[in-house]
Design a protein around this motif. Structure first.
Motif, PDB file in Angstrom:
ATOM      1  N   VAL A 110     -49.276 120.724  62.089  1.00  0.00           N
ATOM      2  CA  VAL A 110     -48.119 121.386  62.708  1.00  0.00           C
ATOM      3  C   VAL A 110     -46.866 120.981  61.932  1.00  0.00           C
ATOM      4  O   VAL A 110     -46.869 119.980  61.206  1.00  0.00           O
ATOM      5  CB  VAL A 110     -47.990 120.980  64.194  1.00  0.00           C
ATOM      6  N   PRO A 111     -45.788 121.738  62.079  1.00  0.00           N
ATOM      7  CA  PRO A 111     -44.547 121.379  61.372  1.00  0.00           C
ATOM      8  C   PRO A 111     -44.024 120.002  61.781  1.00  0.00           C
ATOM      9  O   PRO A 111     -44.189 119.575  62.932  1.00  0.00           O
ATOM     10  CB  PRO A 111     -43.573 122.487  61.799  1.00  0.00           C
TER      11      PRO A 111
ATOM     12  N   ILE B  28     -42.136 129.898  66.747  1.00  0.00           N
ATOM     13  CA  ILE B  28     -42.825 129.715  65.466  1.00  0.00           C
ATOM     14  C   ILE B  28     -44.335 129.680  65.667  1.00  0.00           C
ATOM     15  O   ILE B  28     -45.098 130.304  64.915  1.00  0.00           O
ATOM     16  CB  ILE B  28     -42.339 128.419  64.784  1.00  0.00           C
ATOM     17  N   ALA B  29     -44.805 128.950  66.692  1.00  0.00           N
ATOM     18  CA  ALA B  29     -46.236 128.787  66.925  1.00  0.00           C
ATOM     19  C   ALA B  29     -46.916 130.111  67.261  1.00  0.00           C
ATOM     20  O   ALA B  29     -48.119 130.277  67.019  1.00  0.00           O
ATOM     21  CB  ALA B  29     -46.474 127.777  68.042  1.00  0.00           C
ATOM     22  N   LYS B  30     -46.179 131.067  67.807  1.00  0.00           N
ATOM     23  CA  LYS B  30     -46.758 132.351  68.208  1.00  0.00           C
ATOM     24  C   LYS B  30     -46.644 133.417  67.128  1.00  0.00           C
ATOM     25  O   LYS B  30     -47.044 134.563  67.348  1.00  0.00           O
ATOM     26  CB  LYS B  30     -46.084 132.835  69.497  1.00  0.00           C
ATOM     27  N   ASP B  31     -46.113 133.044  65.966  1.00  0.00           N
ATOM     28  CA  ASP B  31     -45.914 133.999  64.878  1.00  0.00           C
ATOM     29  C   ASP B  31     -46.713 133.542  63.663  1.00  0.00           C
ATOM     30  O   ASP B  31     -46.466 132.466  63.114  1.00  0.00           O
ATOM     31  CB  ASP B  31     -44.419 134.080  64.537  1.00  0.00           C
ATOM     32  N   ASP B  32     -47.663 134.350  63.227  1.00  0.00           N
ATOM     33  CA  ASP B  32     -48.547 133.965  62.113  1.00  0.00           C
ATOM     34  C   ASP B  32     -47.775 133.741  60.822  1.00  0.00           C
ATOM     35  O   ASP B  32     -48.053 132.791  60.071  1.00  0.00           O
ATOM     36  CB  ASP B  32     -49.622 135.044  61.891  1.00  0.00           C
TER      37      ASP B  32
ATOM     38  N   LEU C 239     -44.585 132.854  60.366  1.00  0.00           N
ATOM     39  CA  LEU C 239     -43.792 131.631  60.427  1.00  0.00           C
ATOM     40  C   LEU C 239     -44.694 130.393  60.417  1.00  0.00           C
ATOM     41  O   LEU C 239     -44.356 129.382  59.793  1.00  0.00           O
ATOM     42  CB  LEU C 239     -42.918 131.632  61.676  1.00  0.00           C
ATOM     43  N   THR C 240     -45.815 130.454  61.103  1.00  0.00           N
ATOM     44  CA  THR C 240     -46.748 129.323  61.135  1.00  0.00           C
ATOM     45  C   THR C 240     -47.266 129.007  59.741  1.00  0.00           C
ATOM     46  O   THR C 240     -47.425 127.838  59.379  1.00  0.00           O
ATOM     47  CB  THR C 240     -47.929 129.629  62.074  1.00  0.00           C
ATOM     48  N   ARG C 241     -47.524 130.037  58.942  1.00  0.00           N
ATOM     49  CA  ARG C 241     -48.024 129.831  57.579  1.00  0.00           C
ATOM     50  C   ARG C 241     -46.970 129.213  56.669  1.00  0.00           C
ATOM     51  O   ARG C 241     -47.315 128.432  55.772  1.00  0.00           O
ATOM     52  CB  ARG C 241     -48.490 131.160  56.969  1.00  0.00           C
ATOM     53  N   HIS C 242     -45.712 129.547  56.891  1.00  0.00           N
ATOM     54  CA  HIS C 242     -44.689 129.191  55.913  1.00  0.00           C
ATOM     55  C   HIS C 242     -43.829 127.979  56.268  1.00  0.00           C
ATOM     56  O   HIS C 242     -43.382 127.262  55.376  1.00  0.00           O
ATOM     57  CB  HIS C 242     -43.771 130.396  55.659  1.00  0.00           C
TER      58      HIS C 242
ATOM     59  N   GLU D 277     -32.261 123.069  60.135  1.00  0.00           N
ATOM     60  CA  GLU D 277     -32.647 123.573  58.825  1.00  0.00           C
ATOM     61  C   GLU D 277     -34.169 123.638  58.763  1.00  0.00           C
ATOM     62  O   GLU D 277     -34.858 122.767  59.298  1.00  0.00           O
ATOM     63  CB  GLU D 277     -32.120 122.663  57.718  1.00  0.00           C
ATOM     64  N   LEU D 278     -34.669 124.670  58.089  1.00  0.00           N
ATOM     65  CA  LEU D 278     -36.107 124.875  57.971  1.00  0.00           C
ATOM     66  C   LEU D 278     -36.536 124.718  56.521  1.00  0.00           C
ATOM     67  O   LEU D 278     -35.821 125.131  55.595  1.00  0.00           O
ATOM     68  CB  LEU D 278     -36.497 126.274  58.468  1.00  0.00           C
ATOM     69  N   TYR D 279     -37.713 124.135  56.339  1.00  0.00           N
ATOM     70  CA  TYR D 279     -38.277 123.956  54.999  1.00  0.00           C
ATOM     71  C   TYR D 279     -39.611 124.689  54.936  1.00  0.00           C
ATOM     72  O   TYR D 279     -40.408 124.645  55.876  1.00  0.00           O
ATOM     73  CB  TYR D 279     -38.459 122.474  54.691  1.00  0.00           C
ATOM     74  N   LEU D 280     -39.831 125.367  53.798  1.00  0.00           N
ATOM     75  CA  LEU D 280     -40.970 126.267  53.675  1.00  0.00           C
ATOM     76  C   LEU D 280     -42.003 125.739  52.681  1.00  0.00           C
ATOM     77  O   LEU D 280     -41.667 125.019  51.733  1.00  0.00           O
ATOM     78  CB  LEU D 280     -40.506 127.655  53.227  1.00  0.00           C
ATOM     79  N   ARG D 281     -43.243 126.155  52.887  1.00  0.00           N
ATOM     80  CA  ARG D 281     -44.337 125.773  51.998  1.00  0.00           C
ATOM     81  C   ARG D 281     -44.187 126.481  50.646  1.00  0.00           C
ATOM     82  O   ARG D 281     -44.002 127.691  50.582  1.00  0.00           O
ATOM     83  CB  ARG D 281     -45.672 126.137  52.655  1.00  0.00           C
ATOM     84  N   LYS D 282     -44.229 125.694  49.577  1.00  0.00           N
ATOM     85  CA  LYS D 282     -44.221 126.180  48.190  1.00  0.00           C
ATOM     86  C   LYS D 282     -42.907 126.856  47.789  1.00  0.00           C
ATOM     87  O   LYS D 282     -42.839 127.514  46.745  1.00  0.00           O
ATOM     88  CB  LYS D 282     -45.390 127.144  47.940  1.00  0.00           C
TER      89      LYS D 282
END
Length: 238
Positions: free
Chosen positions: A138-139, A159-163, A165-168, A181-186
């Motif tokens: 989880v984030p 976020i948890a209910k959105d595929d 957002l959950t992926r990224h 602030e949000l941080y994203l994968r890759k």
């Protein structure tokens, strides 16, 4: 006087039937519970094991394998199971063959709070301890404490209910001014979400920006993406 054997036979049959019924009922009531059948809803037995459940019952002197059905308080067993920090809900029942069943729903974490003693925030918005059996993917949440759980919960729940957002989304940081602030994968740019409000609109704008930048192959061109300005997405290039 002539004896009516038909009446006597009928009476004997009725008597035998009542005797067998009473015997079966008494035997069923005094039958010793032989085993416990545990069922984890959605097969999510990640944070709790059958051994841990049995240990909890034994510690509270609920020795299911050595007591009769008539002496077992199902409500008490449910209360004990739900007192476990990993259990969200428990439904306990008895089968006609002398077995106790328990359907257990485990708590589901939405994010991992990186405080002095880390913990999860669960899907009810409550504090949830870490498990010795499984670590949830989880984030991470930084700058967040117990006092901020009600504040951040709507954002984590969305976020948890959105595929997508959950992926990224891999991390959320709460700044001292109360903005996130949000941080994203890759991806190395920061998404400035701001205060926890207008969640749906902000993420709708972000998804539109992401798809356009992905199509134009410009996702690597930015260092900050700001979602705080209504229908606008303000980007800062590297």
């Amino acid at each position: 006087m002539k004896i009516n054997w038909n009446y006597i036979k009928t009476g004997l049959v009725i008597g035998v039937v009542f005797f067998l019924f009473a015997f079966a009922k008494n035997r069923n009531n005094t039958r010793v519970l032989s085993e416990i059948n545990l069922e984890f809803t959605n097969s999510e037995n990640l944070y709790l094991t059958e051994e841990a459940v049995n240990k909890l019952l034994i510690q509270n002197e609920v020795r299911v394998k050595s007591i009769g059905k008539e002496t077992l308080d199902l409500n008490r067993v449910e209360t004990l199971l739900e007192s476990h920090p990993m259990v969200e809900n428990a439904e306990v029942f008895l089968s006609i063959d002398g077995k106790m069943g328990a359907a257990i729903t485990q708590r589901k974490p939405l994010g991992r709070v990186m405080a002095g003693a880390p913990f999860y925030i669960d899907r009810q918005g409550d504090k949830m301890p870490l498990s010795e059996f499984h670590s949830a993917r989880v984030p991470l949440l930084t700058g967040v404490g117990e006092a901020h759980l009600r504040e951040v919960y709507p954002l984590m729940d969305f976020i948890a209910k959105d595929d997508f957002l959950t992926r990224h989304i891999t991390q959320l940081r709460r700044r001292e001014d109360g903005k996130y602030e949000l941080y994203l994968r890759k991806l190395d740019f920061i998404v400035v979400f701001g205060e926890v409000k207008d969640i749906e609109l902000k993420f709708k704008n972000f998804k539109a920006f992401y798809q356009k930048a992905l199509k134009d192959k410009k996702l690597d061109a930015y260092e900050k993406v700001d979602l705080q300005f209504g229908d606008q997405v303000v980007c800062t290039k590297k």
